[in-house]
Design a protein around this motif. Structure first.
Motif, PDB file in Angstrom:
ATOM      1  N   ASP A  61       0.718  -1.132   0.130  1.00 25.80           N
ATOM      2  CA  ASP A  61       0.043   0.167  -0.045  1.00 25.80           C
ATOM      3  C   ASP A  61       0.903   1.180   0.256  1.00 25.80           C
ATOM      4  N   ILE A  62       0.681   2.116  -0.934  1.00 24.31           N
ATOM      5  CA  ILE A  62       1.445   3.333  -1.053  1.00 24.31           C
ATOM      6  C   ILE A  62       0.323   4.477  -0.957  1.00 24.31           C
ATOM      7  N   PRO A  63       0.420   5.435  -0.056  1.00 24.03           N
ATOM      8  CA  PRO A  63      -0.504   6.609  -0.027  1.00 24.03           C
ATOM      9  C   PRO A  63       0.206   7.484  -1.023  1.00 24.03           C
ATOM     10  N   ILE A  64      -0.839   8.109  -1.737  1.00 22.64           N
ATOM     11  CA  ILE A  64      -0.389   9.056  -2.874  1.00 22.64           C
ATOM     12  C   ILE A  64      -0.920  10.314  -2.588  1.00 22.64           C
ATOM     13  N   ASP A  65       0.068  11.288  -2.617  1.00 23.34           N
ATOM     14  CA  ASP A  65      -0.516  12.573  -2.348  1.00 23.34           C
ATOM     15  C   ASP A  65      -1.028  13.294  -3.759  1.00 23.34           C
ATOM     16  N   VAL A  66      -2.206  13.347  -3.784  1.00 21.11           N
ATOM     17  CA  VAL A  66      -2.851  13.911  -5.100  1.00 21.11           C
ATOM     18  C   VAL A  66      -2.529  15.094  -5.357  1.00 21.11           C
ATOM     19  N   ASP A  67      -2.323  16.167  -4.483  1.00 20.21           N
ATOM     20  CA  ASP A  67      -2.044  17.370  -4.375  1.00 20.21           C
ATOM     21  C   ASP A  67      -0.781  17.523  -5.162  1.00 20.21           C
ATOM     22  N   LYS A  68       0.176  16.636  -4.782  1.00 18.15           N
ATOM     23  CA  LYS A  68       1.431  16.777  -5.230  1.00 18.15           C
ATOM     24  C   LYS A  68       1.376  16.648  -6.891  1.00 18.15           C
ATOM     25  N   ILE A  69       0.367  15.362  -7.226  1.00 22.96           N
ATOM     26  CA  ILE A  69       0.458  15.052  -8.877  1.00 22.96           C
ATOM     27  C   ILE A  69      -0.362  15.955  -9.555  1.00 22.96           C
ATOM     28  N   TYR A  70      -1.480  16.591  -8.967  1.00 23.74           N
ATOM     29  CA  TYR A  70      -2.549  17.341 -10.034  1.00 23.74           C
ATOM     30  C   TYR A  70      -2.629  18.679  -9.401  1.00 23.74           C
ATOM     31  N   GLY A  71      -2.005  19.007  -8.213  1.00 26.11           N
ATOM     32  CA  GLY A  71      -2.298  20.277  -7.812  1.00 26.11           C
ATOM     33  C   GLY A  71      -3.457  20.291  -6.748  1.00 26.11           C
ATOM     34  N   PRO A  72      -3.925  21.277  -5.594  1.00 24.94           N
ATOM     35  CA  PRO A  72      -4.777  21.107  -5.025  1.00 24.94           C
ATOM     36  C   PRO A  72      -6.289  21.154  -5.779  1.00 24.94           C
ATOM     37  N   ARG A  73      -7.201  20.793  -5.085  1.00 25.66           N
ATOM     38  CA  ARG A  73      -8.573  21.017  -6.032  1.00 25.66           C
ATOM     39  C   ARG A  73      -9.273  22.228  -6.182  1.00 25.66           C
ATOM     40  N   ASP A  74      -9.385  22.559  -7.292  1.00 30.36           N
ATOM     41  CA  ASP A  74      -9.730  23.907  -7.729  1.00 30.36           C
ATOM     42  C   ASP A  74     -11.265  24.275  -7.984  1.00 30.36           C
ATOM     43  N   GLU A  75     -12.252  24.750  -7.189  1.00 32.64           N
ATOM     44  CA  GLU A  75     -13.329  24.904  -7.531  1.00 32.64           C
ATOM     45  C   GLU A  75     -13.837  25.775  -8.277  1.00 32.64           C
ATOM     46  N   THR A  76     -12.961  26.504  -8.896  1.00 32.43           N
ATOM     47  CA  THR A  76     -13.215  27.617 -10.039  1.00 32.43           C
ATOM     48  C   THR A  76     -13.495  26.644 -11.354  1.00 32.43           C
ATOM     49  N   LEU A  77     -12.932  25.304 -11.338  1.00 39.59           N
ATOM     50  CA  LEU A  77     -13.062  24.498 -12.567  1.00 39.59           C
ATOM     51  C   LEU A  77     -14.437  23.759 -12.654  1.00 39.59           C
ATOM     52  N   VAL A  78     -15.545  23.923 -11.557  1.00 41.87           N
ATOM     53  CA  VAL A  78     -16.560  23.339 -11.065  1.00 41.87           C
ATOM     54  C   VAL A  78     -17.774  24.388 -11.909  1.00 41.87           C
TER      55      VAL A  78
END
Length: 166
Positions: A61-78
């Motif tokens: 099991d490997i924890p994945i830092d999705v912020d590191k991969i994709y950047g933080p979630r951006d609510e302006t894209l919703v």
């Protein structure tokens, strides 16, 4: 000949991406993924580091830092719009829509919600904002052929997991 994962070994594995908070399986492979360890970038360097030294039958099991991969979630894209403003062919939850801005740049949006009055699309990666674990099961490890080393994996294969792991 060692069956331990190291550079230039051909490795077959299965994986799944699990939401740590809910336990939901977000993604899984439909067929084993084969790659040559250390000879390509199908898997991120971090994931390859965790795999080094593992053998067939090991599960990690490997924890994945999705912020590191994709950047933080951006609510302006919703975006939510009235359903009447959305063509019928785009009114399906889970559908990916490619949109283009005035500069000609494209971005994928996914229809995430729909009701009788509105449709919501999200341009964030579906894993953004989640705490996820990457669970890998090593199926086999063997010496790679020169042809596999040259192409970085199974000859003729086209693995597509970069969107998750890079």
């Amino acid at each position: 000949m060692s069956d331990t994962i190291e550079d230039f070994k051909f490795v077959e594995l299965n994986y799944r991406v699990v939401d740590v908070k809910t336990g939901d399986i977000l993604r899984t492979v439909e067929y084993p993924l084969g790659y040559v360890h250390g000879a390509n970038d199908v898997l991120s360097e971090e994931v390859q580091t965790h795999l080094k030294g593992k053998k067939a039958g090991d599960t990690i099991d490997i924890p994945i830092d999705v912020d590191k991969i994709y950047g933080p979630r951006d609510e302006t894209l919703v975006f939510t719009d009235q359903i009447d403003n959305v063509p019928e062919e785009y009114r399906e939850v889970g559908l990916t829509i490619t949109m283009e801005n005035e500069k000609g740049q494209t971005k994928n949006f996914i229809v995430t919600r729909m009701d009788d009055k509105t449709v919501t699309v999200d341009g964030n990666n579906p894993l953004s904002g989640r705490d996820v674990m990457f669970t890998i099961e090593v199926l086999s490890v063997r010496d790679a052929t020169q042809e596999e080393i040259d192409c970085g994996g199974a000859v003729g294969a086209d693995p597509d997991i970069n969107e998750i792991l890079k």
